[in-house]
Design a protein around this motif. Structure first.
Motif, PDB file in Angstrom:
ATOM      1  N   TYR A 101      29.931  43.462  17.988  1.00 37.02           N
ATOM      2  CA  TYR A 101      31.378  43.507  17.835  1.00 37.02           C
ATOM      3  C   TYR A 101      32.036  42.333  18.546  1.00 37.02           C
ATOM      4  N   LEU A 102      33.163  41.907  17.976  1.00 33.83           N
ATOM      5  CA  LEU A 102      34.021  40.908  18.636  1.00 33.83           C
ATOM      6  C   LEU A 102      35.206  41.680  19.121  1.00 33.83           C
ATOM      7  N   TRP A 103      35.546  41.506  20.365  1.00 33.77           N
ATOM      8  CA  TRP A 103      36.583  42.351  20.932  1.00 33.77           C
ATOM      9  C   TRP A 103      37.572  41.455  21.654  1.00 33.77           C
ATOM     10  N   SER A 104      38.832  41.569  21.214  1.00 30.87           N
ATOM     11  CA  SER A 104      39.857  40.754  21.843  1.00 30.87           C
ATOM     12  C   SER A 104      40.733  41.672  22.682  1.00 30.87           C
ATOM     13  N   PRO A 105      40.873  41.386  23.969  1.00 30.70           N
ATOM     14  CA  PRO A 105      41.649  42.298  24.810  1.00 30.70           C
ATOM     15  C   PRO A 105      43.141  42.298  24.482  1.00 30.70           C
ATOM     16  N   GLY A 106      43.581  41.461  23.549  1.00 31.91           N
ATOM     17  CA  GLY A 106      44.955  41.666  23.082  1.00 31.91           C
ATOM     18  C   GLY A 106      45.859  40.463  23.068  1.00 31.91           C
ATOM     19  N   THR A 107      45.484  39.387  23.723  1.00 35.33           N
ATOM     20  CA  THR A 107      46.464  38.313  23.900  1.00 35.33           C
ATOM     21  C   THR A 107      46.132  37.033  23.135  1.00 35.33           C
ATOM     22  N   ILE A 108      45.074  37.060  22.334  1.00 36.31           N
ATOM     23  CA  ILE A 108      44.642  35.774  21.759  1.00 36.31           C
ATOM     24  C   ILE A 108      44.596  35.838  20.239  1.00 36.31           C
ATOM     25  N   ALA A 109      45.664  36.385  19.677  1.00 34.05           N
ATOM     26  CA  ALA A 109      45.712  36.575  18.235  1.00 34.05           C
ATOM     27  C   ALA A 109      45.523  35.264  17.476  1.00 34.05           C
ATOM     28  N   GLY A 110      46.050  34.186  18.022  1.00 27.91           N
ATOM     29  CA  GLY A 110      45.967  32.893  17.332  1.00 27.91           C
ATOM     30  C   GLY A 110      44.526  32.498  17.075  1.00 27.91           C
ATOM     31  N   ASN A 111      43.745  32.630  18.100  1.00 24.85           N
ATOM     32  CA  ASN A 111      42.329  32.317  18.013  1.00 24.85           C
ATOM     33  C   ASN A 111      41.644  33.132  16.912  1.00 24.85           C
ATOM     34  N   LEU A 112      41.959  34.426  16.896  1.00 22.88           N
ATOM     35  CA  LEU A 112      41.326  35.307  15.918  1.00 22.88           C
ATOM     36  C   LEU A 112      41.792  34.998  14.502  1.00 22.88           C
ATOM     37  N   GLU A 131      37.449  56.183  15.701  1.00 23.00           N
ATOM     38  CA  GLU A 131      36.070  56.638  15.915  1.00 23.00           C
ATOM     39  C   GLU A 131      35.013  55.618  15.531  1.00 23.00           C
ATOM     40  N   GLU A 132      35.440  54.582  14.805  1.00 26.85           N
ATOM     41  CA  GLU A 132      34.453  53.536  14.471  1.00 26.85           C
ATOM     42  C   GLU A 132      34.243  52.567  15.627  1.00 26.85           C
ATOM     43  N   LEU A 133      35.081  52.671  16.656  1.00 27.87           N
ATOM     44  CA  LEU A 133      34.941  51.762  17.799  1.00 27.87           C
ATOM     45  C   LEU A 133      33.630  52.046  18.533  1.00 27.87           C
ATOM     46  N   PRO A 134      33.049  51.028  19.176  1.00 29.84           N
ATOM     47  CA  PRO A 134      31.877  51.302  20.018  1.00 29.84           C
ATOM     48  C   PRO A 134      32.244  52.364  21.069  1.00 29.84           C
ATOM     49  N   PRO A 135      31.311  53.275  21.407  1.00 29.32           N
ATOM     50  CA  PRO A 135      31.632  54.377  22.324  1.00 29.32           C
ATOM     51  C   PRO A 135      32.333  53.917  23.608  1.00 29.32           C
ATOM     52  N   ALA A 136      31.921  52.787  24.174  1.00 32.26           N
ATOM     53  CA  ALA A 136      32.499  52.357  25.450  1.00 32.26           C
ATOM     54  C   ALA A 136      33.964  51.934  25.305  1.00 32.26           C
ATOM     55  N   PHE A 142      42.638  51.833  25.572  1.00 33.45           N
ATOM     56  CA  PHE A 142      42.150  50.585  24.975  1.00 33.45           C
ATOM     57  C   PHE A 142      43.183  50.049  23.990  1.00 33.45           C
ATOM     58  N   LYS A 143      43.624  48.818  24.208  1.00 38.74           N
ATOM     59  CA  LYS A 143      44.716  48.263  23.398  1.00 38.74           C
ATOM     60  C   LYS A 143      44.272  47.082  22.520  1.00 38.74           C
ATOM     61  N   GLY A 144      43.073  46.608  22.685  1.00 44.06           N
ATOM     62  CA  GLY A 144      42.673  45.367  22.004  1.00 44.06           C
ATOM     63  C   GLY A 144      42.327  45.570  20.530  1.00 44.06           C
ATOM     64  N   LYS A 145      41.841  44.508  19.941  1.00 46.42           N
ATOM     65  CA  LYS A 145      41.390  44.560  18.545  1.00 46.42           C
ATOM     66  C   LYS A 145      39.878  44.370  18.533  1.00 46.42           C
ATOM     67  N   VAL A 146      39.215  45.075  17.599  1.00 43.30           N
ATOM     68  CA  VAL A 146      37.754  44.994  17.547  1.00 43.30           C
ATOM     69  C   VAL A 146      37.320  44.706  16.111  1.00 43.30           C
ATOM     70  N   TYR A 147      36.429  43.759  15.964  1.00 44.71           N
ATOM     71  CA  TYR A 147      35.897  43.384  14.648  1.00 44.71           C
ATOM     72  C   TYR A 147      34.394  43.571  14.684  1.00 44.71           C
ATOM     73  N   GLN A 297      39.005  45.259  35.019  1.00 44.24           N
ATOM     74  CA  GLN A 297      40.216  44.854  34.310  1.00 44.24           C
ATOM     75  C   GLN A 297      40.119  45.180  32.814  1.00 44.24           C
ATOM     76  N   LEU A 298      38.939  44.943  32.224  1.00 45.80           N
ATOM     77  CA  LEU A 298      38.788  45.103  30.772  1.00 45.80           C
ATOM     78  C   LEU A 298      38.549  46.553  30.362  1.00 45.80           C
ATOM     79  N   LEU A 299      37.807  47.288  31.183  1.00 45.70           N
ATOM     80  CA  LEU A 299      37.366  48.643  30.806  1.00 45.70           C
ATOM     81  C   LEU A 299      37.576  49.599  31.979  1.00 45.70           C
TER      82      LEU A 299
END
Ligand code: FAD
Length: 391
Positions: A101-112, A131-136, A142-147, A297-299
């Motif tokens: 998974y690629l996980w962005s903690p929320g602030t780097i939308a441009g990059n994504l 529920e499709e998110l990784p269990p952790a 959790f506010k980020g985006k996950v791909y 900080q992240l989790l």
């Protein structure tokens, strides 16, 4: 005196490159011997994170070029081998995760945005939620985006064990290697005094390759090593996570993979930017405290209270490169009967074997040796670092 051996291909180094190549050669009827001076896979291979990259990570910083085709095909080739219907039968090798998974903690939308606009990743990446998110990452905070990337993560010790089975009687524990010449021609190697003659000799000895070349009086191809300072955490609060956490830069801020320890606990094994230059300069204590702060900080919802920590210094071995670009293909150089290379990634072991096989085919090298091998001393299987660092 130990007996003289004749074989079609003599391989030095039993990491994933040597073992995969060996299994491919044997499946095509070649006789082979693989010499290992430590443990099977115990160099970089069992210290790797086991991700079968398809190159998507590199598209993030625009580095996925036409030359990256080999890596793009790796997940398919590994998937077929793991299913038992590919170039090797790897059924039984444990798959740790179907996806990375690629996980962005929320602030780097441009990059994504630029990442997902790239042609290279279209169709290979889907956003996941709930529920499709990784269990952790399944926590209301959790506010980020996950791909989800279509990249497998494999249990490397079980891969090494399977490749060692496919090596049959061809594994040899050997320490001291000297050239075996006829006139000026290299015709084999002397391993601990035993002559081994071969049609072709392959050096796939990872970080040991430069010393082997100098024992043969050679200085090319030149090698480079890239030091890393990985972090290991083990404890009952850890849930499976296979993800690159994106920072603002071109490299993932942290890459977490999760591995089973022999005592039933999960181990988080962490690399990425945190393990590179600044991380290498830190003491183990500083590196652990940096990782603890990152994860807090992240989790913050992950209970780390009973977690034990260690670090592992390990070098990646690669061909010397100009500039900072990293190879997305295996590397092979040839000098007469000698072939020398680095897969540069675990994922690229099939590409490394392809390159050797095409060099043999081009030179008309066919299986000729049918003599049975004598009973050879066998190297032991390499163990993951956490088994001795955090028993
Ligand atoms: P090695 O595994 O190092 O094997 C070389 C073998 O040669 C060793 O067993 C060594 O003991 C032996 N040897 C050395 N000298 C001699 C000698 N003189 N005589 C006999 N034997 C000798 N790649 C990925 O695709 N995905 C990942 O997730 C990933 N994560 C990584 C994480 C880390 C921390 C590191 C360090 C690497 C990672 N890699 C990853 C890269 C990958 O591990 C390597 O590219 C790959 O394992 C190299 O395989 P190899 O067989 O060339 O080398």
């Amino acid at each position: 005196m130990p007996s003289v051996i004749s074989t079609d291909v003599l391989i030095v180094g039993a990491g994933v490159a040597g073992l995969w190549l060996n299994a491919r050669l044997r499946s095509q009827g070649f006789s082979t011997v693989v010499v290992e001076n430590a443990t099977l896979g115990g160099g970089q291979t069992v210290k790797s994170q086991g991700i079968i990259h398809g190159g998507a990570k590199y598209a993030l910083h625009g580095a996925l070029t036409g030359a990256s085709e080999a890596i793009a095909d790796m997940p398919r080739r590994w998937r077929e081998a793991l299913a038992g219907n590919g170039e090797l039968d790897l059924s039984g090798v444990r798959l740790l995760s179907e996806a990375h998974y690629l996980w962005s903690p929320g602030t780097i939308a441009g990059n994504l945005t630029s990442f997902f606009a790239s042609k290279a990743v279209r169709g290979r990446v889907d956003q996941v939620k709930g529920e499709e998110l990784p269990p952790a990452l399944q926590d209301r905070r959790f506010k980020g985006k996950v791909y989800r990337l279509a990249e497998l993560v494999i249990d490397v010790p079980s891969l090494v064990e399977r490749l060692a089975q496919l090596a049959g009687d061809g594994l040899l524990a050997g320490q001291h290697i000297e050239p075996l010449r006829e006139g000026d021609t290299l015709v084999g190697l002397k391993v601990d005094g035993r002559e081994i003659r071969a049609q072709r000799i392959v050096l796939s000895a990872g970080g040991g390759t430069a010393d082997l070349l100098s024992a043969l009086g050679l200085s090319q191809p030149a090698m480079q090593t890239r030091p890393l300072h990985m972090i290991i955490a083990k404890g009952p609060g850890l849930k499976p996570l296979y993800a690159h956490c994106l920072g603002g830069g071109t490299k993932p801020r942290i890459t977490v993979t999760t591995h089973p320890a022999a005592d039933g606990n999960w181990v988080w094994y962490m690399g990425g930017d945190i393990a590179e230059a600044d991380g290498v300069a830190r003491t183990p204590e500083e590196q652990i405290s940096t990782a603890q702060k990152e994860l807090a900080q992240l989790l913050p919802w992950i209970d780390m209270s009973q977690t034990r920590w260690a670090t592992l210094r390990v070098d990646r071995a690669e061909p010397l490169q100009s500039g900072l670009t990293r190879p997305d293909n295996a590397f092979l150089a040839e000098q007469g009967r000698l072939l020398v290379g680095w897969p540069t990634k675990l994922a690229l072991a099939p590409d490394f074997a392809d390159r050797v096989l095409s060099a043999l085919e081009r030179d008309g090298i066919r299986p000729t040796v049918t003599d049975a091998l004598p009973d050879l001393p066998k190297p032991a299987l390499g163990q993951p670092a956490w088994e001795h660092l955090l028993p």
